[in-house]
Motif scaffolding. Structure first.
Motif, PDB file in Angstrom:
ATOM      1  N   LYS A 176       0.711  -1.003   0.173  1.00  0.00           N
ATOM      2  CA  LYS A 176      -0.033   0.327   0.425  1.00  0.00           C
ATOM      3  C   LYS A 176       0.867   1.673   0.117  1.00  0.00           C
ATOM      4  N   TYR A 177       1.956   1.283   0.734  1.00  0.00           N
ATOM      5  CA  TYR A 177       2.710   2.322   0.693  1.00  0.00           C
ATOM      6  C   TYR A 177       4.380   2.359  -0.078  1.00  0.00           C
ATOM      7  N   TYR A 178       4.402   1.716  -0.211  1.00  0.00           N
ATOM      8  CA  TYR A 178       5.392   1.158  -0.623  1.00  0.00           C
ATOM      9  C   TYR A 178       5.542   0.399  -2.013  1.00  0.00           C
ATOM     10  N   GLN A 179       6.807   1.696  -3.191  1.00  0.00           N
ATOM     11  CA  GLN A 179       6.706   1.292  -4.423  1.00  0.00           C
ATOM     12  C   GLN A 179       8.818   1.395  -4.924  1.00  0.00           C
ATOM     13  N   PRO A 180       9.066  -0.208  -5.296  1.00  0.00           N
ATOM     14  CA  PRO A 180      10.026  -0.634  -5.613  1.00  0.00           C
ATOM     15  C   PRO A 180      11.475   0.320  -6.403  1.00  0.00           C
ATOM     16  N   ILE A 181      12.563   0.926  -5.303  1.00  0.00           N
ATOM     17  CA  ILE A 181      13.266   1.544  -5.554  1.00  0.00           C
ATOM     18  C   ILE A 181      14.601   0.631  -5.734  1.00  0.00           C
ATOM     19  N   ALA A 182      15.201   0.210  -7.103  1.00  0.00           N
ATOM     20  CA  ALA A 182      16.316  -0.145  -6.974  1.00  0.00           C
ATOM     21  C   ALA A 182      17.845   0.068  -5.701  1.00  0.00           C
ATOM     22  N   TYR A 183      18.474  -1.127  -5.036  1.00  0.00           N
ATOM     23  CA  TYR A 183      19.869   0.333  -4.193  1.00  0.00           C
ATOM     24  C   TYR A 183      20.598  -0.989  -4.773  1.00  0.00           C
ATOM     25  N   TYR A 184      21.752  -0.808  -4.180  1.00  0.00           N
ATOM     26  CA  TYR A 184      23.321  -1.745  -3.926  1.00  0.00           C
ATOM     27  C   TYR A 184      23.003  -2.451  -3.437  1.00  0.00           C
ATOM     28  N   GLN A 185      22.628  -4.279  -3.652  1.00  0.00           N
ATOM     29  CA  GLN A 185      22.557  -5.139  -2.376  1.00  0.00           C
ATOM     30  C   GLN A 185      24.262  -5.962  -3.003  1.00  0.00           C
ATOM     31  N   THR A 186      24.613  -6.797  -2.045  1.00  0.00           N
ATOM     32  CA  THR A 186      25.723  -7.386  -1.617  1.00  0.00           C
ATOM     33  C   THR A 186      25.344  -8.947  -2.215  1.00  0.00           C
ATOM     34  N   PHE A 187      24.861  -9.643  -2.257  1.00  0.00           N
ATOM     35  CA  PHE A 187      24.504 -11.085  -3.403  1.00  0.00           C
ATOM     36  C   PHE A 187      23.210 -10.490  -4.338  1.00  0.00           C
ATOM     37  N   GLY A 188      23.941 -11.967  -5.279  1.00  0.00           N
ATOM     38  CA  GLY A 188      22.680 -11.576  -5.984  1.00  0.00           C
ATOM     39  C   GLY A 188      22.684 -10.654  -7.137  1.00  0.00           C
ATOM     40  N   ASN A 189      21.996 -11.447  -8.710  1.00  0.00           N
ATOM     41  CA  ASN A 189      22.447 -10.405  -9.717  1.00  0.00           C
ATOM     42  C   ASN A 189      20.840  -9.697  -9.908  1.00  0.00           C
ATOM     43  N   ASP A 190      19.525 -10.368  -9.173  1.00  0.00           N
ATOM     44  CA  ASP A 190      18.498  -9.352  -8.839  1.00  0.00           C
ATOM     45  C   ASP A 190      17.975  -8.939  -7.948  1.00  0.00           C
ATOM     46  N   PHE A 191      17.604  -7.097  -8.278  1.00  0.00           N
ATOM     47  CA  PHE A 191      17.082  -6.844  -7.434  1.00  0.00           C
ATOM     48  C   PHE A 191      16.348  -7.654  -5.639  1.00  0.00           C
ATOM     49  N   VAL A 192      16.217  -7.486  -4.598  1.00  0.00           N
ATOM     50  CA  VAL A 192      14.911  -7.826  -3.780  1.00  0.00           C
ATOM     51  C   VAL A 192      14.545  -6.693  -3.374  1.00  0.00           C
ATOM     52  N   SER A 193      13.192  -6.650  -3.378  1.00  0.00           N
ATOM     53  CA  SER A 193      12.470  -5.026  -2.479  1.00  0.00           C
ATOM     54  C   SER A 193      12.560  -6.604  -1.437  1.00  0.00           C
ATOM     55  N   ASN A 194      11.692  -4.733  -0.405  1.00  0.00           N
ATOM     56  CA  ASN A 194      10.966  -4.732   0.938  1.00  0.00           C
ATOM     57  C   ASN A 194      11.745  -5.521   1.740  1.00  0.00           C
ATOM     58  N   LEU A 195      13.181  -5.597   1.655  1.00  0.00           N
ATOM     59  CA  LEU A 195      13.480  -6.636   3.035  1.00  0.00           C
ATOM     60  C   LEU A 195      13.670  -5.772   4.076  1.00  0.00           C
ATOM     61  N   SER A 196      14.109  -6.115   5.143  1.00  0.00           N
ATOM     62  CA  SER A 196      14.453  -5.681   6.861  1.00  0.00           C
ATOM     63  C   SER A 196      15.551  -4.097   6.693  1.00  0.00           C
ATOM     64  N   ILE A 197      15.201  -3.239   7.108  1.00  0.00           N
ATOM     65  CA  ILE A 197      15.720  -2.133   6.815  1.00  0.00           C
ATOM     66  C   ILE A 197      17.198  -1.961   7.581  1.00  0.00           C
ATOM     67  N   VAL A 198      17.780  -2.902   7.708  1.00  0.00           N
ATOM     68  CA  VAL A 198      18.999  -3.248   8.202  1.00  0.00           C
ATOM     69  C   VAL A 198      20.065  -3.230   6.431  1.00  0.00           C
ATOM     70  N   ASP A 199      19.385  -4.148   5.596  1.00  0.00           N
ATOM     71  CA  ASP A 199      19.359  -4.608   4.431  1.00  0.00           C
ATOM     72  C   ASP A 199      19.921  -3.024   3.707  1.00  0.00           C
TER      73      ASP A 199
END
Length: 219
Positions: A176-199
């Motif tokens: 309802k409130y969130y739309q994924p905006i991709a950012y750098y993640q340490t692992f994987g080639n595909d962005f994973v959205s809406n993880l914990s804030i620590v990510d």
């Protein structure tokens, strides 16, 4: 001055539960509202973000759960006690270090967050409150946040009831409130959205706030 300019816009207010290292939608919801009621007297619901979060490890999304002691179905969240007989702190921080130890900002934030765990809070709300307070400060989010509902919700006209709305039981594309905006993640080639804030914090540091702002859906 025109009549339109004399109209006072109503405050946007929302009510939801206190969660453990919440996902990005939780913070997008906070940013999208003026007044936030975090209800610690609502009935505790198991297998929710109240005591779990999701992080990205080498090859999968891992769910971390804070174990809690026994309770009945009417127990309010504020009375839920953490089960420290299980070695959950070692498990969580082993996962954080494995997942984010080489991330750009892990060393800047890890010690302060870990210090909360080392105190071994008795109650789940104390753990969640301290972690959320740190995350809000690191993100530079300053909102009117109140941690209790002293009167029934119906007496707070205009407050959106979002209890249990932000959860992991639904399709990630229906936030309802969130739309994924991709950012750098340490692992994987595909962005994973809406993880914990620590990510977001460990990977993006000072840029985390701007990413969250762009992730907010227009209400």
């Amino acid at each position: 001055m025109s009549e339109i300019n004399n109209i006072i816009q109503p405050e946007k207010a929302v009510r939801f539960e206190l969660q453990y290292l919440p996902c990005l939608e939780y913070f997008a919801c906070i940013l999208s509202n003026d007044l936030i009621w975090i209800d610690i007297e609502e009935k505790y619901v198991k297998q929710t973000y109240r005591n779990r979060c999701s992080v990205l490890t080498t090859n999968k999304v891992d769910t971390l759960t804070v174990p809690v002691q026994g309770y009945d179905q009417n127990t309010p969240t504020k009375d839920i006690k953490i089960d420290h007989s299980q070695h959950w702190i070692r498990r969580h921080w082993g996962c954080f270090k494995s997942a984010y130890g080489k991330s750009p900002y892990y060393e800047f934030y890890a010690d302060e967050l870990q210090a909360v765990y080392l105190k071994k809070p008795e109650f789940l709300v104390d753990l969640n409150y301290e972690l959320l307070t740190i995350c809000l400060r690191l993100l530079g989010i300053r909102k009117d946040i109140r941690y209790n509902l002293s009167v029934p919700l119906e007496e707070h006209k205009g407050v959106i009831d979002a209890i249990s709305l932000i959860n992991d039981k639904k399709n990630r594309n229906l936030n309802k409130y969130y739309q994924p905006i991709a950012y750098y993640q340490t692992f994987g080639n595909d962005f994973v959205s809406n993880l914990s804030i620590v990510d977001l914090l460990f990977n993006m540091g000072p840029e985390a706030r701007s990413i969250l702002l762009r992730s907010c859906k227009q209400q």
